[in-house]
Motif scaffolding. Structure first.
Motif, PDB file in Angstrom:
ATOM      1  N   LEU A   1      10.529   4.305   8.520  1.00  0.00           N
ATOM      2  CA  LEU A   1      11.180   2.969   8.504  1.00  0.00           C
ATOM      3  C   LEU A   1      11.048   2.361   7.359  1.00  0.00           C
ATOM      4  O   LEU A   1       9.810   1.907   7.014  1.00  0.00           O
ATOM      5  CB  LEU A   1      11.049   2.026   9.838  1.00  0.00           C
ATOM      6  CG  LEU A   1      11.750   0.691   9.655  1.00  0.00           C
ATOM      7  CD1 LEU A   1      13.054   0.986   9.962  1.00  0.00           C
ATOM      8  CD2 LEU A   1      11.106  -0.123  10.714  1.00  0.00           C
ATOM      9  N   ALA A   2      12.167   2.118   6.395  1.00  0.00           N
ATOM     10  CA  ALA A   2      11.699   1.129   5.295  1.00  0.00           C
ATOM     11  C   ALA A   2      12.737   0.162   5.449  1.00  0.00           C
ATOM     12  O   ALA A   2      14.225   0.255   4.976  1.00  0.00           O
ATOM     13  CB  ALA A   2      12.125   2.169   3.948  1.00  0.00           C
TER      14      ALA A   2
ATOM     15  N   SER B   1       7.090   1.567   1.534  1.00  0.00           N
ATOM     16  CA  SER B   1       7.556   2.396   2.603  1.00  0.00           C
ATOM     17  C   SER B   1       8.635   3.486   1.843  1.00  0.00           C
ATOM     18  O   SER B   1       8.721   4.538   2.063  1.00  0.00           O
ATOM     19  CB  SER B   1       8.273   1.957   3.695  1.00  0.00           C
ATOM     20  OG  SER B   1       7.003   1.250   4.559  1.00  0.00           O
ATOM     21  N   THR B   2       9.364   2.665   0.930  1.00  0.00           N
ATOM     22  CA  THR B   2      10.306   3.578   0.053  1.00  0.00           C
ATOM     23  C   THR B   2       9.603   4.579  -0.739  1.00  0.00           C
ATOM     24  O   THR B   2      10.189   5.658  -0.883  1.00  0.00           O
ATOM     25  CB  THR B   2      11.315   2.992  -0.704  1.00  0.00           C
ATOM     26  OG1 THR B   2      11.970   1.793   0.028  1.00  0.00           O
ATOM     27  CG2 THR B   2      12.043   3.615  -1.436  1.00  0.00           C
ATOM     28  N   LEU B   3       8.409   4.234  -1.418  1.00  0.00           N
ATOM     29  CA  LEU B   3       7.507   5.009  -1.992  1.00  0.00           C
ATOM     30  C   LEU B   3       6.937   6.310  -1.252  1.00  0.00           C
ATOM     31  O   LEU B   3       6.961   7.175  -1.744  1.00  0.00           O
ATOM     32  CB  LEU B   3       6.474   4.122  -2.821  1.00  0.00           C
ATOM     33  CG  LEU B   3       5.599   4.978  -3.685  1.00  0.00           C
ATOM     34  CD1 LEU B   3       6.278   5.495  -4.846  1.00  0.00           C
ATOM     35  CD2 LEU B   3       4.483   3.755  -4.152  1.00  0.00           C
ATOM     36  N   PHE B   4       6.520   5.565  -0.053  1.00  0.00           N
ATOM     37  CA  PHE B   4       5.681   6.621   0.694  1.00  0.00           C
ATOM     38  C   PHE B   4       6.929   7.824   1.025  1.00  0.00           C
ATOM     39  O   PHE B   4       6.557   8.730   1.150  1.00  0.00           O
ATOM     40  CB  PHE B   4       5.315   5.752   2.030  1.00  0.00           C
ATOM     41  CG  PHE B   4       4.847   6.688   3.089  1.00  0.00           C
ATOM     42  CD1 PHE B   4       3.195   7.254   2.876  1.00  0.00           C
ATOM     43  CD2 PHE B   4       5.340   7.276   4.102  1.00  0.00           C
ATOM     44  CE1 PHE B   4       2.774   7.943   3.880  1.00  0.00           C
ATOM     45  CE2 PHE B   4       4.774   8.312   4.957  1.00  0.00           C
ATOM     46  CZ  PHE B   4       3.310   8.667   4.662  1.00  0.00           C
TER      47      PHE B   4
ATOM     48  N   SER C   1      10.389   3.418 -10.567  1.00  0.00           N
ATOM     49  CA  SER C   1      11.411   2.857  -9.587  1.00  0.00           C
ATOM     50  C   SER C   1      11.418   3.524  -8.366  1.00  0.00           C
ATOM     51  O   SER C   1      11.793   4.882  -8.233  1.00  0.00           O
ATOM     52  CB  SER C   1      12.707   3.036 -10.193  1.00  0.00           C
ATOM     53  OG  SER C   1      13.721   2.957  -9.565  1.00  0.00           O
ATOM     54  N   ALA C   2      10.954   2.870  -7.359  1.00  0.00           N
ATOM     55  CA  ALA C   2      11.060   3.626  -5.869  1.00  0.00           C
ATOM     56  C   ALA C   2      12.227   4.086  -5.494  1.00  0.00           C
ATOM     57  O   ALA C   2      12.450   5.080  -4.808  1.00  0.00           O
ATOM     58  CB  ALA C   2      10.347   2.576  -4.952  1.00  0.00           C
TER      59      ALA C   2
ATOM     60  N   VAL D   1      -1.545   7.000   2.672  1.00  0.00           N
ATOM     61  CA  VAL D   1      -1.505   6.200   4.076  1.00  0.00           C
ATOM     62  C   VAL D   1      -0.723   5.074   3.639  1.00  0.00           C
ATOM     63  O   VAL D   1      -1.060   4.141   2.778  1.00  0.00           O
ATOM     64  CB  VAL D   1      -2.840   5.858   4.489  1.00  0.00           C
ATOM     65  CG1 VAL D   1      -2.869   5.072   5.651  1.00  0.00           C
ATOM     66  CG2 VAL D   1      -3.700   7.258   4.923  1.00  0.00           C
ATOM     67  N   ASP D   2       0.604   4.783   4.283  1.00  0.00           N
ATOM     68  CA  ASP D   2       1.361   3.623   4.050  1.00  0.00           C
ATOM     69  C   ASP D   2       0.929   2.415   5.125  1.00  0.00           C
ATOM     70  O   ASP D   2       1.324   2.672   6.235  1.00  0.00           O
ATOM     71  CB  ASP D   2       2.756   3.914   4.236  1.00  0.00           C
ATOM     72  CG  ASP D   2       3.794   2.616   4.075  1.00  0.00           C
ATOM     73  OD1 ASP D   2       3.140   1.723   3.426  1.00  0.00           O
ATOM     74  OD2 ASP D   2       4.608   2.791   4.860  1.00  0.00           O
TER      75      ASP D   2
END
Length: 357
Positions: free
Chosen positions: A28-29, A16-19, A232-233, A71-72
């Motif tokens: 939300l991460a 989710s951080t990457l997304f 690194s996200a 798409v996460d």
């Protein structure tokens, strides 16, 4: 046609951080499993400076880059194929994408719990692979049982049945079908098998390891021959909030030529054999996505079906000649413009005008 990427992985690996960094959204991460329940969908521009240059030369009112959908998908855990976690609901979302990107955690952080207790990239890769294979085995076996009855009255289905049995053998060995060219996917494509999709692995590493080529090489060996990207996200999230010049400066300070996210999109294009051609004029400059080997009428059809149906010819200039001539007129005067017919295979960077009835 556009690139559609499903992001998968165990919980708490940085998906989710990457997304968020990819789409500049704020989903939300959180530091607990299943922070993502329904898949988050984001559409981003494909990074390509050529379209901006074409728009500048043509004085275009609009600039429309190619797009890529991300798409996460909620974290997959061991046993997902049998209903663990949120089970097959997660797996069904993956079928809608043409590339699967598995985010693999390779960074240490005591504040972010790992669902399996400790960091082990190979184990995490194997868990996801196993769950996807098990889901596909279920799909294949159901179809095989049906086909074994149908071939008694429809012998022509025997080829499909045999191909599915070959695929089942690979899946039993936890092998990705996409890594085996001997499988005739045309016969079984309607099953939308997860492991038949192209795979890219994203290793989420510590910022300090971005320049560690030895460490990255060892991680890449774990997934070969599938391609891999290292990022690194957290760093990508920082880049999201910077101005372009500041972002470039930060990347250069880490010895990186481009962000990991841009590298991922470009690798997605390469993996699927996608290229871009352009249309450019006063109204708009636009990038269009096609596969390598696409012939002129089908390339025209990406714009509108009538263009393919009523195709006559295409006027084509390669990108460099268009820029060197400062537009259509200069390229034409330099003899760089040419008329191509139905057998012309479009090349990456072609700038074109289609002629049709």
């Amino acid at each position: 046609m556009s690139l559609s990427i499903g992001i998968v992985g165990l919980p708490n690996v940085g998906k989710s951080t990457l997304f968020n960094a990819l789409t500049k959204n704020r989903v939300l991460a959180a530091n607990y499993p299943f922070a993502t329940i329904e898949p988050n969908v984001g559409v981003v521009n494909v990074p390509d400076e050529r379209i901006n240059k074409l728009s500048e030369i043509s004085g275009s009112a609009k600039t429309i880059p190619a797009s890529c959908t991300f798409v996460d998908i909620a974290g997959i855990v061991k046993g997902a194929s049998e209903g663990a976690g949120l089970g097959n609901k997660f797996l069904s979302h993956i079928r809608e994408n043409n590339v699967i990107v598995q985010v693999v955690r390779a960074f240490e952080n005591d504040d972010i719990v790992h669902v399996e207790g400790h960091i082990d990239p190979k184990r995490d890769i194997d868990i996801i692979r196993t769950e996807l294979c098990l889901a596909d085995i279920n799909s294949a076996q159901n179809r095989i049982a049906k086909l074994e009855k149908e071939v008694k009255t429809e012998p022509k289905l025997i080829a499909t049945l045999n191909e599915l049995k070959r695929a089942e053998q690979l899946l039993d060995n936890s092998e990705l079908i996409s890594e085996h060219d001997e499988i005739d996917m045309e016969l079984i494509k309607d099953l939308q098998l997860l492991t038949a999709k192209k795979f890219i692995y994203v290793f989420n590493i510590d910022e300090n390891d971005l320049g560690n080529e030895e460490s990255k090489a060892k991680l890449a060996e774990l997934v070969a021959p599938s391609p891999s990207v290292f990022l690194s996200a957290e760093t990508e999230a920082q880049l999201m909030d910077l101005e372009p010049a500041e972002a470039r400066e930060l990347l250069e300070s880490m010895g990186q030529k481009e962000s990991g996210l841009n590298a991922l999109i470009h690798l997605g294009y390469e993996t699927l054999g996608f290229i871009s051609y352009f249309t450019s004029g006063e109204q708009e400059s636009r990038a269009w996505t096609i596969r390598k080997g696409t012939l002129a009428p089908q390339a025209a059809g990406v714009i509108h079906g009538d263009f393919e149906k009523n195709f006559i010819r295409a006027e084509v200039v390669d990108y460099d000649s268009f820029v060197a001539g400062n537009g259509w007129q200069g390229a034409q005067e330099a003899g760089k413009s040419r008329l191509e017919g139905k057998d012309y295979e479009f090349q990456n960077g072609d700038v074109t005008v289609f002629r049709h009835t």
